[in-house]
Design a protein around this motif. Sequence first.
Motif, PDB file in Angstrom:
ATOM      1  N   THR A   8       0.676  -1.221   0.351  1.00 55.24           N
ATOM      2  CA  THR A   8       0.114  -0.099  -0.421  1.00 55.24           C
ATOM      3  C   THR A   8       0.575   1.648   0.158  1.00 55.24           C
ATOM      4  N   ASP A   9       1.905   0.976   0.597  1.00 57.67           N
ATOM      5  CA  ASP A   9       3.104   2.362   0.942  1.00 57.67           C
ATOM      6  C   ASP A   9       3.923   2.104  -0.995  1.00 57.67           C
ATOM      7  N   LYS A  77      -4.242   5.043  -3.345  1.00 55.41           N
ATOM      8  CA  LYS A  77      -2.793   4.485  -1.979  1.00 55.41           C
ATOM      9  C   LYS A  77      -1.498   5.130  -1.948  1.00 55.41           C
ATOM     10  N   TRP A  78      -1.132   5.069  -2.584  1.00 54.48           N
ATOM     11  CA  TRP A  78       0.246   5.408  -3.129  1.00 54.48           C
ATOM     12  C   TRP A  78       0.231   7.116  -3.766  1.00 54.48           C
ATOM     13  N   GLN A  79      -0.858   7.092  -3.536  1.00 54.91           N
ATOM     14  CA  GLN A  79      -1.044   8.968  -4.360  1.00 54.91           C
ATOM     15  C   GLN A  79       0.485   9.482  -5.151  1.00 54.91           C
TER      16      GLN A  79
END
Length: 333
Positions: A8-9, A77-79
Motif C-alpha cells: 500500500t506504500d 493509495k500510493w498518491q
Amino acid sequence: MGLTEVPTDFAGARAHILPVLRHVAGLENVQLEIKPENAASVWAEFPMQPFSGDLAIAVAFDSKNAVQQVGTPTLDKWQRSVDEVLAIALDNLRAKAPARFELHAPGLYVSRYGDYYDASRLLLPELAWQLPVRGVPVAMVPNRMCLLVTGENDAKGIAAMITVAEKILIEDPRPLGAEMFRAANHAWNSWQPDGANGVHLHNLQLRMRISDYAHQKRALEHRMSLTGEDIFVANFTVAQRKGVEQYHSFSVLTKGTDTLLPKTELVCLTNSEANETVSVPWSVFEHIAGYLLEPLPLFLPRYRVRKFPTEGEIDRLREAQDTEEKAIRTGGS
C-alpha cells in the motif's frame, strides 16, 4: 501459488513496478464479460497511457510469483498519478537487463530476454537503434514475450517479420496485436509497408480485428440477454474481391432492424422488401447518413443504428456505389 499483495506504500512497491503493453480491445472485452451489467470504462478501472491504435501502456507490479496490473485503487493509495509511476517503471525496465537480441533471419532481430517483458522493450526505442538494420528501425510485438525488429528498407526482413508475427498471433491465446511501428526519434508511430508486404500485413490485421469484434459481439449479446434488450449485434466480416489479394471488411445494416454496427471499410445496406443491397465505403455512409450513427462508449468502435436511411439518402448512396464500382472496373480511384 497465490498472488502477492501489492504494497500500500509506494516506497515498498517502487522497485517492483514495470511497464506492460496491453491490447485494449481484449482487456475491454474481458471486462464486458465479467461485469456485463455494470461495465465501467476500462480506462477508469485501469489507468493507462494510449500508445497506438490497439495498444496502451499500463503499470504492473511484479512479485516474481505473478504480474498484476496496477489499478485506480492502488494508485490512489500510493498518491501517485499513472504518468509518475510509468516514468519510474520505464527506468526500472531500462535497468533490468542489457540488450538481448539474436538474428532470426537475414535482417530480422528477435528479442531473447525470457522475462515476459520483451514487448515492453518497445518502450525503450534506443534498443532498436542499436541494431544493424537497413534504414530506420521498424518493429512488431505480437505477444508480450516477443519484440521483432528490422529496417524499413529491408523488404525481406519485413516479410520475415510479418510471417513470424502471424504464426505467434494465430497460436497465442493472448496476442498483443498485428500493428507495425516505425521509429521516430524517441518514439514509435504506426506504419504500413508498401507492396506485397503491406497487403500481407493489412490482411493479418483484419484477421486479428475479426477476433476482437467476435469477442465483443459475444460479450454484448450476453449483456443484452441479461437486460432483455432486443438489438442485433452485427458481425465484422472480411471478404476478398476476385483477383484482388487485399481483403476488405464489411458489415450489414438491414432495414427495420435496430443494430449495433461495427466500424468496417464497407457498409452493406440491405432492404429485403426491395431485394436490394447497396454497398458503400464507411466514409461515404458517414457523410450521407452519419446522423444515424450513435457511438457506444467502447474502445473498439461500434455504433447503434436505430433507423434505416431515407429513400433520398439511399438514392445518394446508390449513386456512390455505382461510382465506386465504375472506378474499380476502370482501375481509377
